[in-house]
Design a protein around this motif. Structure first.
Motif, PDB file in Angstrom:
ATOM      1  N   SER A   1       0.861  -1.181   0.000  1.00 17.54           N
ATOM      2  CA  SER A   1       0.000   0.000   0.000  1.00 17.54           C
ATOM      3  C   SER A   1       0.896   1.228   0.000  1.00 17.54           C
ATOM      4  CB  SER A   1      -0.924  -0.008   1.224  1.00 17.54           C
ATOM      5  OG  SER A   1      -0.176  -0.124   2.421  1.00 17.54           O
ATOM      6  N   MET A   2       0.300   2.389  -0.178  1.00 16.13           N
ATOM      7  CA  MET A   2       1.081   3.629  -0.146  1.00 16.13           C
ATOM      8  C   MET A   2       0.210   4.778   0.344  1.00 16.13           C
ATOM      9  SD  MET A   2       1.287   5.200  -4.019  1.00 16.13           S
ATOM     10  CE  MET A   2       2.194   3.850  -4.732  1.00 16.13           C
ATOM     11  N   HIS A   3       0.874   5.836   0.797  1.00 17.25           N
ATOM     12  CA  HIS A   3       0.164   7.072   1.087  1.00 17.25           C
ATOM     13  C   HIS A   3      -0.225   7.694  -0.253  1.00 17.25           C
ATOM     14  CE1 HIS A   3       0.928   6.900   5.319  1.00 17.25           C
ATOM     15  NE2 HIS A   3       2.234   6.883   5.158  1.00 17.25           N
ATOM     16  N   ARG A   4      -1.499   7.676  -0.544  1.00 16.92           N
ATOM     17  CA  ARG A   4      -1.976   8.139  -1.848  1.00 16.92           C
ATOM     18  C   ARG A   4      -1.790   9.652  -1.954  1.00 16.92           C
ATOM     19  NH1 ARG A   4      -5.663   5.246  -5.139  1.00 16.92           N
ATOM     20  NH2 ARG A   4      -6.432   6.509  -6.885  1.00 16.92           N
ATOM     21  N   PRO A   5      -0.998  10.124  -2.918  1.00 16.40           N
ATOM     22  CA  PRO A   5      -0.743  11.573  -3.010  1.00 16.40           C
ATOM     23  C   PRO A   5      -1.956  12.312  -3.566  1.00 16.40           C
ATOM     24  CG  PRO A   5       0.308  10.445  -4.840  1.00 16.40           C
ATOM     25  CD  PRO A   5      -0.265   9.370  -3.961  1.00 16.40           C
ATOM     26  N   GLU A   6      -2.105  13.559  -3.163  1.00 13.23           N
ATOM     27  CA  GLU A   6      -3.158  14.382  -3.733  1.00 13.23           C
ATOM     28  C   GLU A   6      -2.732  14.856  -5.119  1.00 13.23           C
ATOM     29  OE1 GLU A   6      -3.037  18.733  -2.291  1.00 13.23           O
ATOM     30  OE2 GLU A   6      -2.406  17.575  -0.550  1.00 13.23           O
ATOM     31  N   PRO A   7      -3.653  15.048  -6.040  1.00 11.63           N
ATOM     32  CA  PRO A   7      -3.298  15.528  -7.380  1.00 11.63           C
ATOM     33  C   PRO A   7      -2.666  16.917  -7.319  1.00 11.63           C
ATOM     34  CG  PRO A   7      -5.524  14.627  -7.355  1.00 11.63           C
ATOM     35  CD  PRO A   7      -5.092  14.732  -5.926  1.00 11.63           C
ATOM     36  N   SER A   8      -1.668  17.127  -8.145  1.00 13.18           N
ATOM     37  CA  SER A   8      -1.004  18.429  -8.217  1.00 13.18           C
ATOM     38  C   SER A   8      -1.945  19.463  -8.820  1.00 13.18           C
ATOM     39  CB  SER A   8       0.256  18.318  -9.081  1.00 13.18           C
ATOM     40  OG  SER A   8       0.793  19.593  -9.364  1.00 13.18           O
TER      41      SER A   8
ATOM     42  N   ALA B   1       2.188   9.033 -11.082  1.00 12.50           N
ATOM     43  CA  ALA B   1       0.986   9.098 -11.911  1.00 12.50           C
ATOM     44  C   ALA B   1      -0.214   9.623 -11.134  1.00 12.50           C
ATOM     45  CB  ALA B   1       0.682   7.715 -12.476  1.00 12.50           C
ATOM     46  N   LEU B   2      -0.341   9.247  -9.880  1.00 11.29           N
ATOM     47  CA  LEU B   2      -1.442   9.748  -9.056  1.00 11.29           C
ATOM     48  C   LEU B   2      -1.284  11.232  -8.760  1.00 11.29           C
ATOM     49  CD1 LEU B   2      -1.720   6.775  -6.531  1.00 11.29           C
ATOM     50  CD2 LEU B   2      -3.473   7.462  -8.179  1.00 11.29           C
ATOM     51  N   HIS B   3      -0.042  11.659  -8.549  1.00 11.60           N
ATOM     52  CA  HIS B   3       0.212  13.071  -8.243  1.00 11.60           C
ATOM     53  C   HIS B   3       0.055  13.949  -9.486  1.00 11.60           C
ATOM     54  CE1 HIS B   3       1.607  16.471  -6.021  1.00 11.60           C
ATOM     55  NE2 HIS B   3       2.739  16.589  -6.673  1.00 11.60           N
ATOM     56  N   HIS B   4       0.345  13.390 -10.659  1.00  7.72           N
ATOM     57  CA  HIS B   4       0.241  14.141 -11.921  1.00  7.72           C
ATOM     58  C   HIS B   4      -0.653  13.380 -12.895  1.00  7.72           C
ATOM     59  CE1 HIS B   4       3.340  17.046 -10.786  1.00  7.72           C
ATOM     60  NE2 HIS B   4       4.081  16.038 -10.374  1.00  7.72           N
TER      61      HIS B   4
ATOM     62  N   ARG C   1      -0.471  -4.917 -12.089  1.00  5.05           N
ATOM     63  CA  ARG C   1      -1.617  -5.288 -11.257  1.00  5.05           C
ATOM     64  C   ARG C   1      -1.941  -4.198 -10.247  1.00  5.05           C
ATOM     65  NH1 ARG C   1      -2.408  -7.140  -6.336  1.00  5.05           N
ATOM     66  NH2 ARG C   1      -0.234  -7.716  -5.908  1.00  5.05           N
ATOM     67  N   LYS C   2      -0.901  -3.647  -9.600  1.00  5.30           N
ATOM     68  CA  LYS C   2      -1.147  -2.606  -8.601  1.00  5.30           C
ATOM     69  C   LYS C   2      -1.710  -1.338  -9.248  1.00  5.30           C
ATOM     70  CE  LYS C   2      -0.285  -2.781  -4.730  1.00  5.30           C
ATOM     71  NZ  LYS C   2      -1.128  -3.218  -3.583  1.00  5.30           N
ATOM     72  N   ALA C   3      -1.238  -1.003 -10.451  1.00  4.25           N
ATOM     73  CA  ALA C   3      -1.776   0.173 -11.144  1.00  4.25           C
ATOM     74  C   ALA C   3      -3.261  -0.022 -11.439  1.00  4.25           C
ATOM     75  CB  ALA C   3      -0.992   0.424 -12.429  1.00  4.25           C
ATOM     76  N   ASN C   4      -3.628  -1.204 -11.920  1.00  7.34           N
ATOM     77  CA  ASN C   4      -5.041  -1.491 -12.171  1.00  7.34           C
ATOM     78  C   ASN C   4      -5.850  -1.423 -10.887  1.00  7.34           C
ATOM     79  OD1 ASN C   4      -4.445  -1.906 -14.860  1.00  7.34           O
ATOM     80  ND2 ASN C   4      -4.412  -4.138 -14.715  1.00  7.34           N
ATOM     81  N   GLU C   5      -5.297  -1.986  -9.837  1.00  7.41           N
ATOM     82  CA  GLU C   5      -5.971  -2.012  -8.538  1.00  7.41           C
ATOM     83  C   GLU C   5      -6.235  -0.615  -8.015  1.00  7.41           C
ATOM     84  OE1 GLU C   5      -4.025  -3.036  -4.356  1.00  7.41           O
ATOM     85  OE2 GLU C   5      -4.262  -4.833  -5.577  1.00  7.41           O
ATOM     86  N   MET C   6      -5.320   0.320  -8.288  1.00  6.84           N
ATOM     87  CA  MET C   6      -5.423   1.677  -7.759  1.00  6.84           C
ATOM     88  C   MET C   6      -6.045   2.647  -8.759  1.00  6.84           C
ATOM     89  SD  MET C   6      -1.795   1.875  -5.685  1.00  6.84           S
ATOM     90  CE  MET C   6      -2.246   3.343  -4.751  1.00  6.84           C
ATOM     91  N   GLY C   7      -6.526   2.129  -9.885  1.00  5.77           N
ATOM     92  CA  GLY C   7      -7.204   2.969 -10.859  1.00  5.77           C
ATOM     93  C   GLY C   7      -6.301   3.934 -11.598  1.00  5.77           C
ATOM     94  N   VAL C   8      -5.065   3.542 -11.827  1.00  2.62           N
ATOM     95  CA  VAL C   8      -4.093   4.396 -12.523  1.00  2.62           C
ATOM     96  C   VAL C   8      -4.051   4.007 -13.996  1.00  2.62           C
ATOM     97  CG1 VAL C   8      -1.655   5.019 -12.705  1.00  2.62           C
ATOM     98  CG2 VAL C   8      -2.717   4.755 -10.452  1.00  2.62           C
ATOM     99  N   HIS C   9      -4.273   4.987 -14.880  1.00  4.97           N
ATOM    100  CA  HIS C   9      -4.372   4.680 -16.307  1.00  4.97           C
ATOM    101  C   HIS C   9      -3.425   5.510 -17.169  1.00  4.97           C
ATOM    102  CE1 HIS C   9      -7.868   2.326 -15.209  1.00  4.97           C
ATOM    103  NE2 HIS C   9      -8.428   3.398 -14.662  1.00  4.97           N
TER     104      HIS C   9
END
Length: 514
Positions: free
Chosen positions: A283-290, A313-316, A336-344
């Motif tokens: 898991s990770m501390h999910r960053p807020e979008p820039s 990718a989550l931050h930007h 797999r983790k990118a898919n799990e976290m909704g990163v596209h």
């Protein structure tokens, strides 16, 4: 469920804890809640933030006396971090007064998430000697939060498990074993003993999951999930140990590149990371979008299991990111983790960084170049892909900071059997020395191999960095988080005085010299 040899309840009505030491130059407020903090033995290897009041944070005034010139002192002065609310309506710097009051102390989801993440980061340094039922309950609720790095809970929760009665911590134990990688040697010994004769099916499942998560640093792998799928008590085990790795293999096969470089050094490094995908993260501390939504192109060269690429990718979210690695199993985990976290916005590629042929505004390659036969050649290859006004973030090993690892490697002995080497090393350490190695680098088998028994690595001094950067046609733009000093000769003098300053890794910004 009672741990063999564990103490019973302390009878204390309020929790108390010990804190891991802090870097004295830290400007972050110290924390600890309804908790009396007592000094913790010093860890010279990995200093962590001190906590003294979770409920009522107060700034720390600790500082270290440094015998160095004003210029060196200025170089060490880093800008304090500011906590900013992303709400378009207001700005706040809010720290929760307690977990239960987070919602009422902030007015937007971003602030709630950021406050909770900061709270958990501060918890990461704590070791409890006792904890009230309310503290245990609040810790348990954090395991349901997918916006935080649950590994930061490993130290405080492990300390509670070591000191509490079995009836008080049963749910916390299962949450810990299924969501964290244990980093306590004392707790590890008790878990190993429990695995020999677990008192319940549920505990047997949790212990099997923990063994898988730590790379089988202890415990034996399960060869098949046949016969387990019809029993709901085995659902987590089947998912984590069998289904997720199968999905990773499927995803990796879609990007396999048979023409990847195969020189002797690359082949050895690739074999290591295919055996032990790195880093292991859950898991990770999910960053807020820039707030900067400008589209850019970025390359993460040597992305491993994707943690840094996914965070970027989550931050930007408007950036287009290429993430490359030579290890297919690592890439499968990342996908797999990118898919799990909704990163596209990441394109994963099975490629060597020396074979990239596109242009990027930002390039990140941390912990990679020192595993090449010729790091300067790799840096030159990355420079060719950098836009004229772009920036690189590069991380390589510090020779002086890693000198302390030589004794640990000696205690471990031959590295042909990594698990046995780890057992030899840990069993030879005294209590003080164990405190210095109780982190992920020594409690997950792939991390242990990467730290002490890597197939190939090269270490640097700041003067070595200066030569490599110049040879690659780049400019040094400073070390991340360590002020604005740009003369690597000055940094060499600083590191001579403080050889553990870089914690085994230089992380620096570079720009094009063209």
């Amino acid at each position: 469920m009672h741990f063999p040899g564990s103490p019973g309840p302390t009878g204390s009505t309020s929790p108390s804890c010990r804190t891991r030491p802090t870097n004295a130059s830290s400007s972050r407020p110290s924390t600890a809640s309804t908790i009396v903090a007592t000094p913790r033995r010093t860890s010279s290897r990995s200093p962590r933030a001190t906590a003294s009041s979770i409920l009522s944070p107060t700034p720390t005034t600790a500082s270290a006396t440094r015998r160095c010139s004003p210029r060196i002192s200025n170089a060490l002065a880093a800008s304090p971090r500011a906590s900013r609310c992303a709400s378009p309506f207001r700005t706040c710097v809010s720290t929760p007064s307690s977990i239960s009051r987070m919602r009422s102390s902030t007015t937007c989801e971003t602030c709630v998430m950021s406050s909770r993440q900061e709270f958990v980061r501060r918890l990461a340094s704590l070791e409890f000697t006792s904890a009230t039922p309310e503290v245990r309950r609040q810790l348990l609720t954090l395991f349901a939060d997918d916006s935080i790095d649950l590994q930061d809970l490993a130290r405080p929760v492990a300390s509670i498990l070591l000191h509490a009665d079995d009836d008080d911590v049963d749910e916390l134990l299962h949450a810990y074993l299924r969501n964290c990688i244990n980093i306590s040697y004392a707790l590890e010994q008790r878990l190993i003993a429990l695995q020999q004769n677990p008192p319940s099916k549920r505990l047997a499942v949790s212990l099997a999951i923990q063994s898988f998560l730590n790379g089988y640093a202890w415990g034996e792998p399960l060869t098949s999930g046949d016969g387990l799928r019809d029993d709901p008590e085995y659902a987590d085990l089947v998912r984590i140990v069998f289904d997720e790795p199968r999905e990773e293999r499927r995803l990796a096969a879609t990007i396999a590149n048979p023409r990847i470089a195969n020189d002797p050094v690359t082949a050895a490094v690739r074999a290591q990371y295919e055996r032990h995908p790195y880093p292991r993260w859950l898991s990770m501390h999910r960053p807020e979008p820039s707030p900067d939504a400008t589209p850019r192109r970025a390359l993460v060269a040597g992305c491993g299991t994707g943690r840094s690429a996914i965070r970027l990718a989550l931050h930007h979210p408007t950036w287009s990111i290429d993430a490359i690695d030579i290890s297919l199993p690592s890439l499968g985990y990342a996908m797999r983790k990118a898919n799990e976290m909704g990163v596209h916005n990441i394109r994963f590629l099975h490629a060597d960084l020396r074979d990239v042929s596109e242009t990027y505004d930002r390039i990140e390659s941390v912990g990679v170049l020192h595993h090449l036969a010729n790091p300067t050649e790799g840096l030159r290859a990355l420079r060719e892909q950098l836009a004229h006004d772009g920036e690189m973030v590069i991380g390589v090993y510090s020779k002086r900071a890693r000198a302390s690892l030589a004794r640990l490697r000696e205690l471990g002995g031959p590295g042909d059997d990594i698990r046995r080497a780890r057992e030899r090393m840990l069993s030879a350490l005294d209590e003080r020395e164990l405190a210095e190695v109780e982190d992920l680098d020594f409690f997950e088998l792939g991390h242990f191999r990467d730290t002490l028994y890597h197939a190939h690595e090269i270490e640097f001094t700041p003067l070595d960095l200066d030569a490599m950067i110049r040879d690659a046609g780049l400019r040094f733009a400073g070390f991340v988080g360590l002020g604005d000093e740009l003369d690597l000769r000055v940094w060499d003098k600083i590191e001579q005085q403080q050889p553990g300053l870089f914690r085994h890794l230089f992380v620096m910004r570079l720009t094009s010299a063209r």
